[in-house]
Motif scaffolding. Structure first.
Motif, PDB file in Angstrom:
ATOM      1  N   GLY A 187     -56.217   0.970  -1.114  1.00  0.00           N
ATOM      2  CA  GLY A 187     -57.567   1.160  -0.576  1.00  0.00           C
ATOM      3  C   GLY A 187     -57.792   0.411   0.718  1.00  0.00           C
ATOM      4  O   GLY A 187     -58.894  -0.053   0.988  1.00  0.00           O
ATOM      5  N   LYS A 188     -56.740   0.272   1.520  1.00  0.00           N
ATOM      6  CA  LYS A 188     -56.828  -0.440   2.791  1.00  0.00           C
ATOM      7  C   LYS A 188     -56.404   0.484   3.913  1.00  0.00           C
ATOM      8  O   LYS A 188     -55.747   1.482   3.702  1.00  0.00           O
ATOM      9  CB  LYS A 188     -55.893  -1.661   2.792  1.00  0.00           C
ATOM     10  N   ARG A 189     -56.796   0.105   5.114  1.00  0.00           N
ATOM     11  CA  ARG A 189     -56.295   0.818   6.287  1.00  0.00           C
ATOM     12  C   ARG A 189     -54.887   0.324   6.580  1.00  0.00           C
ATOM     13  O   ARG A 189     -54.498  -0.778   6.182  1.00  0.00           O
ATOM     14  CB  ARG A 189     -57.213   0.577   7.477  1.00  0.00           C
ATOM     15  N   GLN A 190     -54.124   1.129   7.293  1.00  0.00           N
ATOM     16  CA  GLN A 190     -52.736   0.760   7.584  1.00  0.00           C
ATOM     17  C   GLN A 190     -52.659  -0.507   8.434  1.00  0.00           C
ATOM     18  O   GLN A 190     -51.755  -1.323   8.254  1.00  0.00           O
ATOM     19  CB  GLN A 190     -52.012   1.910   8.283  1.00  0.00           C
ATOM     20  N   CYS A 191     -53.610  -0.709   9.328  1.00  0.00           N
ATOM     21  CA  CYS A 191     -53.592  -1.917  10.153  1.00  0.00           C
ATOM     22  C   CYS A 191     -53.795  -3.164   9.291  1.00  0.00           C
ATOM     23  O   CYS A 191     -53.174  -4.202   9.534  1.00  0.00           O
ATOM     24  CB  CYS A 191     -54.631  -1.837  11.263  1.00  0.00           C
ATOM     25  N   VAL A 192     -54.638  -3.070   8.266  1.00  0.00           N
ATOM     26  CA  VAL A 192     -54.866  -4.210   7.372  1.00  0.00           C
ATOM     27  C   VAL A 192     -53.612  -4.472   6.545  1.00  0.00           C
ATOM     28  O   VAL A 192     -53.218  -5.625   6.341  1.00  0.00           O
ATOM     29  CB  VAL A 192     -56.089  -3.949   6.467  1.00  0.00           C
ATOM     30  N   LEU A 193     -52.967  -3.403   6.076  1.00  0.00           N
ATOM     31  CA  LEU A 193     -51.719  -3.562   5.325  1.00  0.00           C
ATOM     32  C   LEU A 193     -50.652  -4.221   6.192  1.00  0.00           C
ATOM     33  O   LEU A 193     -49.932  -5.112   5.734  1.00  0.00           O
ATOM     34  CB  LEU A 193     -51.235  -2.203   4.814  1.00  0.00           C
ATOM     35  N   LEU A 194     -50.578  -3.827   7.438  1.00  0.00           N
ATOM     36  CA  LEU A 194     -49.604  -4.429   8.361  1.00  0.00           C
ATOM     37  C   LEU A 194     -49.907  -5.908   8.580  1.00  0.00           C
ATOM     38  O   LEU A 194     -48.993  -6.737   8.607  1.00  0.00           O
ATOM     39  CB  LEU A 194     -49.617  -3.672   9.686  1.00  0.00           C
ATOM     40  N   GLU A 195     -51.176  -6.269   8.682  1.00  0.00           N
ATOM     41  CA  GLU A 195     -51.544  -7.680   8.826  1.00  0.00           C
ATOM     42  C   GLU A 195     -51.213  -8.468   7.557  1.00  0.00           C
ATOM     43  O   GLU A 195     -50.774  -9.618   7.634  1.00  0.00           O
ATOM     44  CB  GLU A 195     -53.025  -7.803   9.166  1.00  0.00           C
ATOM     45  N   ASP A 196     -51.404  -7.858   6.389  1.00  0.00           N
ATOM     46  CA  ASP A 196     -51.019  -8.504   5.133  1.00  0.00           C
ATOM     47  C   ASP A 196     -49.514  -8.725   5.066  1.00  0.00           C
ATOM     48  O   ASP A 196     -49.045  -9.771   4.599  1.00  0.00           O
ATOM     49  CB  ASP A 196     -51.465  -7.668   3.927  1.00  0.00           C
ATOM     50  N   MET A 197     -48.758  -7.741   5.536  1.00  0.00           N
ATOM     51  CA  MET A 197     -47.298  -7.870   5.546  1.00  0.00           C
ATOM     52  C   MET A 197     -46.870  -9.007   6.475  1.00  0.00           C
ATOM     53  O   MET A 197     -45.962  -9.776   6.152  1.00  0.00           O
ATOM     54  CB  MET A 197     -46.656  -6.541   5.980  1.00  0.00           C
ATOM     55  N   ARG A 198     -47.558  -9.144   7.616  1.00  0.00           N
ATOM     56  CA  ARG A 198     -47.251 -10.231   8.556  1.00  0.00           C
ATOM     57  C   ARG A 198     -47.550 -11.593   7.920  1.00  0.00           C
ATOM     58  O   ARG A 198     -46.749 -12.526   8.031  1.00  0.00           O
ATOM     59  CB  ARG A 198     -48.060 -10.067   9.831  1.00  0.00           C
ATOM     60  N   ALA A 199     -48.681 -11.679   7.240  1.00  0.00           N
ATOM     61  CA  ALA A 199     -49.055 -12.940   6.594  1.00  0.00           C
ATOM     62  C   ALA A 199     -48.042 -13.321   5.515  1.00  0.00           C
ATOM     63  O   ALA A 199     -47.657 -14.491   5.397  1.00  0.00           O
ATOM     64  CB  ALA A 199     -50.455 -12.817   5.996  1.00  0.00           C
ATOM     65  N   ALA A 200     -47.586 -12.323   4.748  1.00  0.00           N
ATOM     66  CA  ALA A 200     -46.582 -12.598   3.715  1.00  0.00           C
ATOM     67  C   ALA A 200     -45.263 -13.046   4.343  1.00  0.00           C
ATOM     68  O   ALA A 200     -44.614 -13.969   3.844  1.00  0.00           O
ATOM     69  CB  ALA A 200     -46.365 -11.346   2.860  1.00  0.00           C
ATOM     70  N   TYR A 201     -44.883 -12.420   5.435  1.00  0.00           N
ATOM     71  CA  TYR A 201     -43.646 -12.803   6.130  1.00  0.00           C
ATOM     72  C   TYR A 201     -43.747 -14.238   6.641  1.00  0.00           C
ATOM     73  O   TYR A 201     -42.818 -15.035   6.471  1.00  0.00           O
ATOM     74  CB  TYR A 201     -43.382 -11.838   7.287  1.00  0.00           C
ATOM     75  N   LEU A 202     -44.866 -14.584   7.264  1.00  0.00           N
ATOM     76  CA  LEU A 202     -45.029 -15.940   7.789  1.00  0.00           C
ATOM     77  C   LEU A 202     -45.029 -16.974   6.667  1.00  0.00           C
ATOM     78  O   LEU A 202     -44.495 -18.074   6.834  1.00  0.00           O
ATOM     79  CB  LEU A 202     -46.318 -16.038   8.609  1.00  0.00           C
ATOM     80  N   LYS A 203     -45.602 -16.627   5.529  1.00  0.00           N
ATOM     81  CA  LYS A 203     -45.616 -17.540   4.388  1.00  0.00           C
ATOM     82  C   LYS A 203     -44.204 -17.789   3.881  1.00  0.00           C
ATOM     83  O   LYS A 203     -43.816 -18.933   3.615  1.00  0.00           O
ATOM     84  CB  LYS A 203     -46.478 -16.956   3.270  1.00  0.00           C
ATOM     85  N   VAL A 204     -43.397 -16.731   3.781  1.00  0.00           N
ATOM     86  CA  VAL A 204     -42.010 -16.870   3.319  1.00  0.00           C
ATOM     87  C   VAL A 204     -41.202 -17.692   4.320  1.00  0.00           C
ATOM     88  O   VAL A 204     -40.421 -18.565   3.934  1.00  0.00           O
ATOM     89  CB  VAL A 204     -41.371 -15.485   3.094  1.00  0.00           C
ATOM     90  N   GLN A 205     -41.401 -17.449   5.591  1.00  0.00           N
ATOM     91  CA  GLN A 205     -40.669 -18.202   6.621  1.00  0.00           C
ATOM     92  C   GLN A 205     -41.067 -19.682   6.614  1.00  0.00           C
ATOM     93  O   GLN A 205     -40.225 -20.532   6.836  1.00  0.00           O
ATOM     94  CB  GLN A 205     -40.905 -17.565   8.003  1.00  0.00           C
ATOM     95  N   ALA A 206     -42.331 -19.959   6.389  1.00  0.00           N
ATOM     96  CA  ALA A 206     -42.789 -21.352   6.345  1.00  0.00           C
ATOM     97  C   ALA A 206     -42.177 -22.078   5.141  1.00  0.00           C
ATOM     98  O   ALA A 206     -41.849 -23.263   5.234  1.00  0.00           O
ATOM     99  CB  ALA A 206     -44.307 -21.407   6.271  1.00  0.00           C
ATOM    100  N   GLU A 207     -42.022 -21.375   4.024  1.00  0.00           N
ATOM    101  CA  GLU A 207     -41.412 -21.989   2.835  1.00  0.00           C
ATOM    102  C   GLU A 207     -39.935 -22.265   3.063  1.00  0.00           C
ATOM    103  O   GLU A 207     -39.396 -23.237   2.546  1.00  0.00           O
ATOM    104  CB  GLU A 207     -41.606 -21.095   1.624  1.00  0.00           C
ATOM    105  N   LYS A 208     -39.249 -21.460   3.852  1.00  0.00           N
ATOM    106  CA  LYS A 208     -37.830 -21.678   4.136  1.00  0.00           C
ATOM    107  C   LYS A 208     -37.624 -22.899   5.011  1.00  0.00           C
ATOM    108  O   LYS A 208     -36.619 -23.574   4.908  1.00  0.00           O
ATOM    109  CB  LYS A 208     -37.238 -20.448   4.847  1.00  0.00           C
TER     110      LYS A 208
END
Length: 93
Positions: free
Chosen positions: A70-91
């Motif tokens: 139930g999101k727009r594609q731009c919001v999904l892309l921003e969520d994907m970016r946030a998840a990527y940054l979180k994983v990179q910060a944990e590494k």
């Protein structure tokens, strides 16, 4: 030298026939889709387009996933970016 009649001239010299009414209406309303979907009227702070070449499968997945959540594609892309940054910060830790 005599002037030839229109019927004697090759067809490629003559202008194209006028478009039918449906074609004229389509040309007059070209681009109206952007106004109807609300992206221009909505103030989201997203004013830069991001175009990239992806596979058909990825495009279909993005569209389906955004619809499922139930999101727009731009919001999904921003969520994907946030998840990527979180994983990179944990590494880094």
């Amino acid at each position: 030298m005599s002037v030839k009649k229109d019927s004697a001239l090759p067809s490629r010299i003559l202008p194209p026939p006028p478009p039918e009414d449906n074609a004229k209406r389509a040309l007059n309303h070209y681009g109206d889709v952007r106004r109807e979907d609300g992206r221009i009227s909505r103030k989201t702070g997203r004013d830069v387009q991001f175009a990239t070449i992806v596979t058909r499968d990825f495009k279909a997945w993005m569209k389906d996933e955004a619809k499922r959540r139930g999101k727009r594609q731009c919001v999904l892309l921003e969520d994907m970016r946030a998840a990527y940054l979180k994983v990179q910060a944990e590494k880094v830790r």
